[in-house]
Design a protein around this motif. Structure first.
Motif, PDB file in Angstrom:
ATOM      1  N   LEU A 656      30.243  16.924 -47.114  1.00  0.00           N
ATOM      2  CA  LEU A 656      29.457  15.756 -46.702  1.00  0.00           C
ATOM      3  C   LEU A 656      29.171  14.850 -47.890  1.00  0.00           C
ATOM      4  O   LEU A 656      29.291  13.632 -47.802  1.00  0.00           O
ATOM      5  CB  LEU A 656      28.141  16.198 -46.064  1.00  0.00           C
ATOM      6  N   LEU A 659      32.204  12.880 -48.829  1.00  0.00           N
ATOM      7  CA  LEU A 659      32.441  11.781 -47.890  1.00  0.00           C
ATOM      8  C   LEU A 659      31.474  10.637 -48.139  1.00  0.00           C
ATOM      9  O   LEU A 659      31.830   9.461 -48.031  1.00  0.00           O
ATOM     10  CB  LEU A 659      32.291  12.275 -46.446  1.00  0.00           C
ATOM     11  N   LEU A 737      14.933  26.588 -29.982  1.00  0.00           N
ATOM     12  CA  LEU A 737      15.211  25.497 -29.041  1.00  0.00           C
ATOM     13  C   LEU A 737      14.704  24.176 -29.617  1.00  0.00           C
ATOM     14  O   LEU A 737      15.391  23.149 -29.570  1.00  0.00           O
ATOM     15  CB  LEU A 737      14.530  25.793 -27.699  1.00  0.00           C
ATOM     16  N   ILE A 740      17.117  23.129 -32.553  1.00  0.00           N
ATOM     17  CA  ILE A 740      18.417  22.543 -32.195  1.00  0.00           C
ATOM     18  C   ILE A 740      18.213  21.177 -31.545  1.00  0.00           C
ATOM     19  O   ILE A 740      19.053  20.295 -31.670  1.00  0.00           O
ATOM     20  CB  ILE A 740      19.285  23.472 -31.309  1.00  0.00           C
ATOM     21  N   LEU A 743      17.967  18.902 -34.403  1.00  0.00           N
ATOM     22  CA  LEU A 743      19.316  18.694 -34.936  1.00  0.00           C
ATOM     23  C   LEU A 743      20.053  17.638 -34.123  1.00  0.00           C
ATOM     24  O   LEU A 743      20.687  16.734 -34.670  1.00  0.00           O
ATOM     25  CB  LEU A 743      20.106  19.997 -34.873  1.00  0.00           C
ATOM     26  N   ALA A 747      21.449  14.040 -35.372  1.00  0.00           N
ATOM     27  CA  ALA A 747      22.850  13.618 -35.255  1.00  0.00           C
ATOM     28  C   ALA A 747      22.927  12.260 -34.566  1.00  0.00           C
ATOM     29  O   ALA A 747      23.704  11.387 -34.970  1.00  0.00           O
ATOM     30  CB  ALA A 747      23.635  14.655 -34.469  1.00  0.00           C
ATOM     31  N   VAL A 750      22.021   9.642 -37.155  1.00  0.00           N
ATOM     32  CA  VAL A 750      23.115   9.367 -38.088  1.00  0.00           C
ATOM     33  C   VAL A 750      24.185   8.526 -37.397  1.00  0.00           C
ATOM     34  O   VAL A 750      24.682   7.531 -37.940  1.00  0.00           O
ATOM     35  CB  VAL A 750      23.705  10.692 -38.596  1.00  0.00           C
ATOM     36  N   LEU A 754      25.232   4.755 -38.664  1.00  0.00           N
ATOM     37  CA  LEU A 754      26.580   4.429 -39.152  1.00  0.00           C
ATOM     38  C   LEU A 754      27.233   3.384 -38.264  1.00  0.00           C
ATOM     39  O   LEU A 754      27.891   2.475 -38.742  1.00  0.00           O
ATOM     40  CB  LEU A 754      27.425   5.694 -39.216  1.00  0.00           C
ATOM     41  N   LYS A 755      27.047   3.511 -36.942  1.00  0.00           N
ATOM     42  CA  LYS A 755      27.661   2.542 -36.027  1.00  0.00           C
ATOM     43  C   LYS A 755      27.049   1.159 -36.232  1.00  0.00           C
ATOM     44  O   LYS A 755      27.736   0.156 -36.170  1.00  0.00           O
ATOM     45  CB  LYS A 755      27.459   2.977 -34.571  1.00  0.00           C
ATOM     46  N   MET A 758      28.572  -0.412 -39.139  1.00  0.00           N
ATOM     47  CA  MET A 758      29.940  -0.849 -38.861  1.00  0.00           C
ATOM     48  C   MET A 758      29.950  -2.130 -38.050  1.00  0.00           C
ATOM     49  O   MET A 758      30.724  -3.045 -38.323  1.00  0.00           O
ATOM     50  CB  MET A 758      30.684   0.234 -38.097  1.00  0.00           C
TER      51      MET A 758
ATOM     52  N   ARG B  67      29.402  14.704 -29.918  1.00  0.00           N
ATOM     53  CA  ARG B  67      28.071  14.526 -29.321  1.00  0.00           C
ATOM     54  C   ARG B  67      27.997  15.135 -27.930  1.00  0.00           C
ATOM     55  O   ARG B  67      26.922  15.515 -27.469  1.00  0.00           O
ATOM     56  CB  ARG B  67      27.660  13.063 -29.316  1.00  0.00           C
ATOM     57  N   ILE B  70      26.967  18.637 -28.493  1.00  0.00           N
ATOM     58  CA  ILE B  70      25.513  18.750 -28.695  1.00  0.00           C
ATOM     59  C   ILE B  70      24.803  18.789 -27.350  1.00  0.00           C
ATOM     60  O   ILE B  70      23.959  19.653 -27.093  1.00  0.00           O
ATOM     61  CB  ILE B  70      24.986  17.560 -29.532  1.00  0.00           C
ATOM     62  N   LEU B  74      22.694  21.954 -25.888  1.00  0.00           N
ATOM     63  CA  LEU B  74      21.259  21.902 -25.575  1.00  0.00           C
ATOM     64  C   LEU B  74      21.016  22.311 -24.134  1.00  0.00           C
ATOM     65  O   LEU B  74      20.078  23.038 -23.814  1.00  0.00           O
ATOM     66  CB  LEU B  74      20.725  20.485 -25.803  1.00  0.00           C
ATOM     67  N   VAL B 122      25.629  23.382 -30.456  1.00  0.00           N
ATOM     68  CA  VAL B 122      24.843  22.305 -31.085  1.00  0.00           C
ATOM     69  C   VAL B 122      25.156  22.224 -32.569  1.00  0.00           C
ATOM     70  O   VAL B 122      25.425  21.146 -33.108  1.00  0.00           O
ATOM     71  CB  VAL B 122      23.329  22.529 -30.870  1.00  0.00           C
ATOM     72  N   VAL B 126      26.729  18.980 -34.197  1.00  0.00           N
ATOM     73  CA  VAL B 126      25.976  18.170 -35.162  1.00  0.00           C
ATOM     74  C   VAL B 126      26.764  18.036 -36.462  1.00  0.00           C
ATOM     75  O   VAL B 126      26.946  16.946 -36.997  1.00  0.00           O
ATOM     76  CB  VAL B 126      24.596  18.804 -35.432  1.00  0.00           C
ATOM     77  N   THR B 127      27.266  19.177 -36.967  1.00  0.00           N
ATOM     78  CA  THR B 127      27.996  19.137 -38.233  1.00  0.00           C
ATOM     79  C   THR B 127      29.207  18.219 -38.126  1.00  0.00           C
ATOM     80  O   THR B 127      29.470  17.393 -39.004  1.00  0.00           O
ATOM     81  CB  THR B 127      28.443  20.562 -38.603  1.00  0.00           C
ATOM     82  N   ALA B 129      29.693  15.818 -35.980  1.00  0.00           N
ATOM     83  CA  ALA B 129      29.279  14.418 -35.794  1.00  0.00           C
ATOM     84  C   ALA B 129      28.994  13.789 -37.148  1.00  0.00           C
ATOM     85  O   ALA B 129      29.422  12.672 -37.428  1.00  0.00           O
ATOM     86  CB  ALA B 129      28.045  14.342 -34.898  1.00  0.00           C
ATOM     87  N   PHE B 130      28.304  14.552 -38.012  1.00  0.00           N
ATOM     88  CA  PHE B 130      28.050  14.050 -39.367  1.00  0.00           C
ATOM     89  C   PHE B 130      29.371  13.755 -40.070  1.00  0.00           C
ATOM     90  O   PHE B 130      29.601  12.679 -40.606  1.00  0.00           O
ATOM     91  CB  PHE B 130      27.270  15.084 -40.192  1.00  0.00           C
ATOM     92  N   ILE B 131      30.237  14.772 -40.098  1.00  0.00           N
ATOM     93  CA  ILE B 131      31.448  14.678 -40.919  1.00  0.00           C
ATOM     94  C   ILE B 131      32.379  13.579 -40.402  1.00  0.00           C
ATOM     95  O   ILE B 131      32.838  12.733 -41.164  1.00  0.00           O
ATOM     96  CB  ILE B 131      32.138  16.055 -40.966  1.00  0.00           C
ATOM     97  N   ASN B 133      31.777  10.986 -38.477  1.00  0.00           N
ATOM     98  CA  ASN B 133      31.249   9.623 -38.566  1.00  0.00           C
ATOM     99  C   ASN B 133      31.191   9.126 -40.003  1.00  0.00           C
ATOM    100  O   ASN B 133      31.474   7.972 -40.268  1.00  0.00           O
ATOM    101  CB  ASN B 133      29.869   9.538 -37.927  1.00  0.00           C
TER     102      ASN B 133
END
Lengths: 767, 138
Positions: A656, A659, A737, A740, A743, A747, A750, A754-755, A758, B67, B70, B74, B122, B126-127, B129-131, B133
């Motif tokens: 990460l 990147l 629960l 996650i 998390l 996501a 993020v 990023l979008k 862009m 996504r 994810i 969930l 999930v 998530v991982t 999605a990070f990478i 994007n």
């Protein structure tokens, strides 16, 4: 069980709605409407049980420690609402398939409409106060999304936010009120609470609980001074206005008042607060309706007026008043729902909702005109429609309380007649006018609903006995708190109420005739700085406060964030550690193996290398080495799970980082020496705190360790030998629960950031 | 990145990593492993592939949007809790039973396994999605 399933089925079907809508195209509305139709039949089948005081019920525990149970109870009042929700829901979903035909987001629309329906059924049928609150909030949420359905429009977004903020704030008050009620009564089950009226009214919690609950009910049901969100909510597509903002959701507050009136009503506070607010709302809404030229806003203000009338009747609390409230609830749902659907059809076929541009449409839209006419007659309170029965009862109830109250109710009645004329008569009769689109009859999906509802107004008016025994009596009994039966009749003879009715219709008709001059006269008196002004002011203030504190706390510099987080943590935790005497220093370090020492040196060296590195890649590689070293320590001390996770995290973090580096400018040493010294100090402080915390945690044992419990019970209770995993997925499942979920949210954040970057690049808007 | 060594390695390692991630997940309740680690290993497999062949290619091999992983994850975790609710117990109570699998005989399984599968999806989603994007951001 069946009743819980009936409530939750809407959520399930909502999930499938987008896919179904893509597969079936225009037929989707008719297919999806089968669910509410089936629910309507199911609720009808429960009516005899409710009438026999043996309501269907279901209870299961959700979080019993919090007093939260999944309990449902279908008594008369709940069923009356449930039938309105599922019945009108059926018609509205069919209507939406015509109204939003060809809209690419129609699948999402169905999904939220069904979600709302399920949530609203939950409000009507929940027997647990907390469960009711959960569904209550879900209706606010789905209303937010449905008002903002056409989210490209600024005004729709603002209206959606306004509705959410007003009802959401009320919702919080409601939660606090319900909890106080639970404290006073010792339970959160409504059916039990309702039997303890005397205890509740004598409790010290009574006044605060009542005020908070009333705040919740008043915001939801658009009572003065919170009424302003409802006319703005007309930004929503018309099926939503008809369904949520006229027939069902805005009546949730009324429902709550009626539901709780046996337990909380009967005091002076109740009568003056509920009755007073209701009367003001009724008059304000009725007056403001006179000045409107937009069909939907006109109907919205008149809905506000009707909601005020309902609140007033519940506030009065006499048997007659509650009977009138229950009947008005049903009658209003039928005629106002129909009129909204008519307004939508007019808008759809002619391209305008301005009443000054609509006229002479009867030859083109005969069926719509028929529905509009019937509904308008019911709204105006003319026999033989159901609205007539409802108005007679309301007048009778008001007459008990003297001339002033009677005059107020009659004034609202005048406004009803006026609105009925404008929506039901004006667009269809008189001179033919030019409209943006050349009008023709709406498709069947769009007149079916209005005609059904208007037809029911006529049928029930002619044969009131069909609803009095099974539907109105049980609902009335629930609102009064004792078993009572109601006889409804169309003809009561010539009595004071009837004479008032005649006066209302004549005077209201007179107002309608002079509508043009009346409107222009009144709009000159218009009220520019109402409660909506106050709302905007406080929103501006809140935004200014948010901007100010964001500038200080969230200034966009990562080092400042780290700075404040580390310093605050060090300060607070260090303070506690020092004052509570938790500092511990091992007197002697023994039994250190050679490889442990080597590992320690490796980690320290790597960490040091990271701080002095002159290249980003070097720093990250050094951090990675430190991380691997920590993972090795886990492995050596018997925590393979942790070690494995740490290895994976370290590897992925490096990826990460690499990147992210790609997007950063070249590395340069820009910070002056002074700030680097400051950073060093902060780093040493934070490191020192962590070290002493770890040492203290090892040295001082305040509570018996819980790990023994986990070791002993992992296999017998949770069927697993890997304690770490058992804790994650079973013992502490709810924590996992939550984690996650966080998390997933991170996501999404993020992704959005990023979008956003862009799309800014693309439009050349980058600063 | 256009490196033959990298591409060859990624192609060879990918199935093993994925198999290893499933292995970790399945044994997780009794031996070191579990949904969290398993999900990370699976994400690492696709991350490796993405470094070697680019994120577009990695997305194609993954077939589903991260996504969506994810969301499904969930939902799986949540529904594992609802099972107990329907059964009249407290939310997230673990329920266990036995199923018969050909070749393995009686296997003990329960709602915590479904929960762990949710964690797996999930974490993986998530991982990735990070990478993905970050890789695609210009």
């Amino acid at each position: 069980m069946a009743i819980a399933l009936a409530v939750f089925s809407g959520f399930g079907v909502a999930l499938a709605a987008p896919v179904l809508s893509r597969r079936l195209n225009n037929a989707a509305g008719w297919v999806l409407a089968l669910l509410p139709a089936a629910l309507t039949l199911y609720f009808v089948s429960l009516l005899p049980l409710a009438a026999a005081e043996q309501p269907a019920a279901f209870s299961s525990s959700w979080a019993p420690e919090l007093g939260l149970f999944l309990s449902f109870r279908a008594d008369g009042l709940g069923l009356l609402f449930a039938l309105l929700i599922s019945g009108i829901g059926t018609l509205v979903i069919v209507y939406a398939s015509g109204y939003l035909k060809g809209n690419p987001n129609i699948g999402r629309f169905y999904a939220w409409l069904l979600t709302f329906m399920a949530a609203m059924l939950g409000v009507a049928l929940a027997d647990n106060a907390l469960l009711l609150f959960v569904f209550w909030e879900l209706t606010s949420l789905s209303s937010f999304i449905l008002i903002g359905f056409e989210h490209e429009r600024e005004s729709a977004r603002a209206a959606a936010l306004q509705a959410l903020l007003v009802t959401g704030a009320g919702g919080l008050a409601l939660l606090a009120g319900l909890l106080l009620l639970g404290l006073a009564g010792g339970t959160l089950e409504l059916s039990t609470l309702l039997g303890q009226g005397d205890t509740l009214r004598a409790s010290p919690y009574y006044v605060p609980a009542l005020i908070l609950i009333l705040l919740g009910a008043f915001t939801k049901s658009a009572q003065f001074p919170f009424h302003f969100w409802l006319p703005n909510a007309m930004e929503a597509p018309t099926p939503v206005s008809a369904y949520l903002h006229s027939a069902t959701m805005v009546k949730a507050g009324i429902y709550l008042l009626a539901r709780l009136s046996p337990a909380l009503g009967g005091t002076n506070l109740w009568m003056y607060a509920v009755g007073g607010i209701g009367a003001s709302t009724m008059l304000a809404g009725g007056y403001l309706a006179l000045t409107q030229t937009d069909l939907k806003r006109l109907l919205a203000y008149s809905t506000v007026s009707a909601l005020g009338m309902l609140t007033l009747l519940i506030g009065l609390g006499s048997q007659l008043a509650l009977k009138a409230a229950v009947v008005l609830l049903l009658a209003h749902g039928l005629y106002k729902g129909a009129l909204f659907l008519v307004a939508g059809a007019l808008d759809h076929e002619t391209g305008t909702r301005d009443i000054r541009q609509l006229g002479g449409l009867f030859p083109k839209m005969r069926l719509t005109a028929l529905a509009a006419g019937l509904a308008a007659l019911s709204m105006a309170g003319l026999p033989p429609l159901f609205g007539f029965i409802s108005k007679e009862l309301t007048y009778e109830a008001a007459l008990e309380y003297g001339p002033w109250l009677t005059a107020a109710v009659v004034a609202a009645g005048l406004s009803f007649v006026f609105v009925a004329g404008i929506v039901g008569i004006g667009p269809f009769w008189g001179r033919k006018t030019e409209t943006p689109r050349s009008p023709h009859e709406a498709p069947p999906s769009m007149w079916l609903g209005a005609l059904t509802l208007a037809g029911l107004s006529l049928l029930i008016g002619l044969f009131p006995a069909t609803v009095s025994g099974l539907l109105v009596s049980p609902a009335f009994s629930a609102a009064v708190g004792q078993t009572t039966s109601v006889e409804l009749a169309l003809w009561h003879g010539v009595n004071p109420a009837f004479i008032l009715s005649v006066i209302t219709v004549l005077a209201g008709g007179g107002l309608y005739v002079v509508r043009g001059p009346l409107r222009s006269g009144l709009s000159r008196l218009a009220w520019s700085r109402g409660p909506a002004f106050l709302y905007e002011r406080s929103l501006d203030g809140l935004n200014a406060l948010a901007r100010g504190q964001t500038r200080i706390l969230q200034n966009g510099y990562l080092r400042h964030y780290l700075f404040s987080i580390l310093l605050a943590t060090t300060g607070l935790a260090g303070f506690t550690l020092l004052t509570k005497g938790g500092l511990y220093w091992p007197s002697a370090v023994t039994d250190v193996r050679f490889y442990e020492l080597a590992l320690g040196v490796l980690i320290l060296g790597a960490a040091f290398a990271a701080t002095i590195s002159w290249s980003r890649l070097g720093a990250v590689a050094a951090l990675g080495a430190a991380g691997y070293g920590v993972a090795l320590i886990y492995l050596l001390f018997g925590a393979p799970d942790l070690a494995m996770t740490q290895f994976m995290i370290e590897s992925l973090t490096v990826i990460l980082f690499v990147l992210a580096f790609y997007h950063l400018p070249h590395f340069a040493q820009l910070t002056p020496r002074r700030s680097r010294l400051r950073d060093l100090l902060v780093a040493l402080l934070a490191g020192g705190l962590m070290t002493s915390l770890v040492l203290s945690a090892v040295g001082v044992q305040l509570f018996p360790s819980i790990s023994d419990y986990f070791v002993e019970n992992a296999l017998p209770l949770a069927h697993g030998r890997n304690i770490v995993n058992v804790i994650l997925v079973d013992f502490r499942g709810i924590d996992t629960l939550g984690e996650i979920t966080v998390l997933g949210i991170a996501a999404t954040g993020v992704f959005a950031l990023l979008k956003l970057r862009m799309s800014r690049r693309k439009t050349g808007d980058e600063k | 990145m256009n490196s033959l060594i990298m591409k060859t390695t990624a192609r060879f390692l990918m199935p093993f990593l994925l198999l290893f991630s499933v292995f970790l997940f399945v044994r997780g309740h009794n031996e070191p492993g579990g949904g969290f680690t398993g999900g990370l290993v699976a994400a690492a497999a696709f991350a490796l592939y993405s470094i070697a062949f680019g994120s577009r290619e990695a997305r194609r091999v993954l077939r589903v949007e991260p996504r969506h992983l994810i969301g499904v994850g969930l939902l799986a975790a949540l529904s594992s809790g609802v099972v107990a609710l329907i059964n009249g117990q407290v939310f997230l109570t673990g329920l266990w039973g036995y199923i018969r699998l050909p070749g393995l005989g009686r296997v003990e399984t329960g709602t915590p396994a479904l929960f762990d599968l949710g964690v797996y999806l999930v974490v993986m989603g998530v991982t990735l999605a990070f990478i993905f994007n970050l890789e695609e951001a210009e």
